[in-house]
Design an enzyme around this catalytic site. Sequence first.
Site, PDB file in Angstrom:
ATOM      1  N   LYS A 219      19.257  55.506  55.447  1.00 16.87           N
ATOM      2  CA  LYS A 219      18.046  55.215  56.520  1.00 16.87           C
ATOM      3  C   LYS A 219      17.878  56.254  57.191  1.00 16.87           C
ATOM      4  O   LYS A 219      16.846  56.887  57.327  1.00 16.87           O
ATOM      5  CB  LYS A 219      18.544  53.900  57.166  1.00 16.87           C
ATOM      6  CG  LYS A 219      17.581  53.491  58.252  1.00 16.87           C
ATOM      7  CD  LYS A 219      17.882  52.332  58.856  1.00 16.87           C
ATOM      8  CE  LYS A 219      16.791  52.061  59.982  1.00 16.87           C
ATOM      9  NZ  LYS A 219      17.171  51.038  60.971  1.00 16.87           N
ATOM     10  N   GLU A 225      29.020  60.584  55.486  1.00 13.11           N
ATOM     11  CA  GLU A 225      29.479  60.649  53.950  1.00 13.11           C
ATOM     12  C   GLU A 225      28.527  60.547  52.963  1.00 13.11           C
ATOM     13  O   GLU A 225      28.735  61.508  51.890  1.00 13.11           O
ATOM     14  CB  GLU A 225      30.036  58.951  54.090  1.00 13.11           C
ATOM     15  CG  GLU A 225      31.330  58.703  54.865  1.00 13.11           C
ATOM     16  CD  GLU A 225      30.888  58.191  56.340  1.00 13.11           C
ATOM     17  OE1 GLU A 225      29.747  58.657  56.705  1.00 13.11           O
ATOM     18  OE2 GLU A 225      31.495  57.443  56.685  1.00 13.11           O
ATOM     19  N   GLY A 280      20.020  48.584  58.995  1.00 17.59           N
ATOM     20  CA  GLY A 280      20.796  48.892  57.605  1.00 17.59           C
ATOM     21  C   GLY A 280      21.321  47.717  56.994  1.00 17.59           C
ATOM     22  O   GLY A 280      21.157  47.779  55.491  1.00 17.59           O
ATOM     23  N   ARG A 281      21.907  46.922  57.549  1.00 21.39           N
ATOM     24  CA  ARG A 281      22.634  45.789  56.964  1.00 21.39           C
ATOM     25  C   ARG A 281      21.607  44.658  56.489  1.00 21.39           C
ATOM     26  O   ARG A 281      22.002  43.738  55.925  1.00 21.39           O
ATOM     27  CB  ARG A 281      23.909  45.203  57.690  1.00 21.39           C
ATOM     28  CG  ARG A 281      23.432  44.925  59.115  1.00 21.39           C
ATOM     29  CD  ARG A 281      24.502  44.526  60.143  1.00 21.39           C
ATOM     30  NE  ARG A 281      24.377  44.367  61.556  1.00 21.39           N
ATOM     31  CZ  ARG A 281      23.922  45.380  62.388  1.00 21.39           C
ATOM     32  NH1 ARG A 281      24.161  46.692  62.113  1.00 21.39           N
ATOM     33  NH2 ARG A 281      23.676  45.012  63.574  1.00 21.39           N
ATOM     34  N   GLU A 366      29.284  43.725  61.754  1.00 21.79           N
ATOM     35  CA  GLU A 366      28.371  44.406  62.490  1.00 21.79           C
ATOM     36  C   GLU A 366      27.542  44.176  63.122  1.00 21.79           C
ATOM     37  O   GLU A 366      27.175  44.459  64.299  1.00 21.79           O
ATOM     38  CB  GLU A 366      27.983  45.839  61.357  1.00 21.79           C
ATOM     39  CG  GLU A 366      27.692  46.922  61.928  1.00 21.79           C
ATOM     40  CD  GLU A 366      27.255  47.935  60.993  1.00 21.79           C
ATOM     41  OE1 GLU A 366      28.164  48.916  60.609  1.00 21.79           O
ATOM     42  OE2 GLU A 366      26.235  47.973  60.402  1.00 21.79           O
ATOM     43  N   HIS A 397      46.058  31.763  44.218  1.00 19.10           N
ATOM     44  CA  HIS A 397      47.377  32.062  43.998  1.00 19.10           C
ATOM     45  C   HIS A 397      47.937  33.399  44.534  1.00 19.10           C
ATOM     46  O   HIS A 397      48.762  34.001  44.350  1.00 19.10           O
ATOM     47  CB  HIS A 397      47.335  32.434  42.395  1.00 19.10           C
ATOM     48  CG  HIS A 397      47.084  31.431  41.638  1.00 19.10           C
ATOM     49  ND1 HIS A 397      48.148  30.459  41.193  1.00 19.10           N
ATOM     50  CD2 HIS A 397      45.997  30.879  40.939  1.00 19.10           C
ATOM     51  CE1 HIS A 397      47.549  29.541  40.180  1.00 19.10           C
ATOM     52  NE2 HIS A 397      46.205  29.771  40.318  1.00 19.10           N
ATOM     53  N   LYS A 521      32.362  58.105  64.779  1.00 19.90           N
ATOM     54  CA  LYS A 521      31.797  59.366  64.146  1.00 19.90           C
ATOM     55  C   LYS A 521      31.745  60.478  65.068  1.00 19.90           C
ATOM     56  O   LYS A 521      31.945  61.569  64.392  1.00 19.90           O
ATOM     57  CB  LYS A 521      30.347  58.808  64.090  1.00 19.90           C
ATOM     58  CG  LYS A 521      29.959  57.752  62.993  1.00 19.90           C
ATOM     59  CD  LYS A 521      28.333  57.681  62.877  1.00 19.90           C
ATOM     60  CE  LYS A 521      28.079  56.572  62.081  1.00 19.90           C
ATOM     61  NZ  LYS A 521      26.691  56.252  62.253  1.00 19.90           N
TER      62      LYS A 521
END
Length: 558
Positions: A219, A225, A280-281, A366, A397, A521
């Site tokens: 965005k 990253e 973003g999400r 978030e 399990h 950050k």
Amino acid sequence: MTQPVPQPALPSRPARLTTLPAWKALEAHHQQTVSLHLRELFAADAERGERLSLEAAGLYLDYSKNLVADETLALLLQLARETGVEARRDAMFTGERINTTEDRAVLHTALRAPRGSEVLLDGHDVVPDVHQVLDRMSVFVEQVRARTWLGHTGKPIINVVNIGIGGSDLGPVMACRALEFYSDRQLTLRFVSNVDGSEFVEAVRDLNPEETLFIVSSKTFTTQETMANAQSARAWSLDALKDEAAVARHFVAVSTNADAVQAFGIDAASTFGFWDWVGGRYSLTSAIGLSLMLAVGPQHYFDLLAGFHDMDEHFRTAPLEQNMPVLMALIGLWHTDFLGAQTLAVLPYDHYLSQFPAYLQQLDMESNGKHVTLTGEAVDYQTGPVIWGQPGTNGQHAFYQLIHQGTRLIPCDFIGFIQTLNPLGGPLGHHHDLLMANVFAQTEALAFGKTLEQVLAEGVPGGLAPHRVFEGNRPTNTLLADRLTPRVLGALIALYEHKVFVQGAVWNINSFDQWGVELGKVLAGRIVPELSVRAEPELSHDSSTNALVRRYRAGRGS
Ligand code: F6P
């Protein structure tokens, strides 16, 4: 970067959440019902299992196995009304700037508004803009899927690598896995998100640069990253293709930051934009879904959007009492704020939904991992729960033991489908029946457990009996749909989006900012140059951080 301009879009709350009449009534009600057991609730009402259920947008929700009496639900709905959930919902759908700390509208619902409908933002209809991008995406996707989008050396593109992180990765990863059944199996699709170089190296190890296209999804187009991975991808491509002009055939971008994309060397024709009113999400249905559209083709992608829209419309129009996201949100809030639950386990009984819990972690945590109200006061109640989970039956399990007999209350959402996409029978029975029998058995066991009397009646020796007791009374939702189609997936994702919204509205927090990721950050940016062996030896962090940096530096130096 936009400076936050706090501008409350809605009248602030008349009172703190915990002083509202419905909250007070819920506290008293909790005291009165603290020893209530699901066994009693079901015994008292033969219809409960069907009465406390709801259908919307192709999804069936059974919420009867939650620790709620009718009065609990009535009070929770009263709380929703006292906290102005409906007004807040309407403000979101009509483009008010409800993301006050970033001074932005929150209009991801416009991304799936049908062509020809109207969604106004400051008097401008954004729907034509949305569909113009969707049309451009479709044209590009058809070219790649028809193998007519050629790489720099004339070979067709058959590998696509999406580079992005957070909302620019988790949604596409989850949905590509979820809709793998519908995907073009000849197209290799990979995702690179982590700045750990191993992920990039492993993702491209067996790919031919001549046949590989990168989608740089960000965005902001500034995320450390993603930029590091995009630069490595560029170097990897150009190392083989030996010509800057190759970038035009091997890189496309998805971003709101056209200038930064251009500076990277990707031209406007290969850039798919979206807007600051898409968080973003919440961006899977923006151009961030390009990798997904490549995988499943435009028609399936549009079906997915239709499913989102089905749930958007249900959420926007259904009365609160019959509103699926509202009910799931309020019951979740009851668990979190009154019953003391710290987490929510999301347990999809479908192999294709393996990434759904990870996707929900960002969506929910978030959004609602917040400690102050919209007006900046510290909250005096719990907000968003820890979200976790993995597909059944594997979890049975591994960690279900703790859910059944541990000391914590862990509400669970079970998700299953009536029809399988891959019918497979065998001597032990039909795989899908075996799978779904486990869904029904787990929610039954969690709700009703097994008493000491039952255990002893089975002849279990007294000393062993306590170990074999299941208290039950563990709350669950069960979501059932006919089959995992793109449309059903869209509705399922939108259900959780709106559930998160309703909880944020009641908690009076901003579900649409994420200042909590900033500090790390900034500090990482400060530490990066300090890690160089040629950096100034002087460090000014705390003694722990200083020692760690020195040790790393020394190890690297040697
Ligand atoms: O994790 C913080 C965050 O800002 C998320 O909200 C976002 O989805 C992610 O980083 C990636 O951001 P971008 O798409 O700008 O690269």
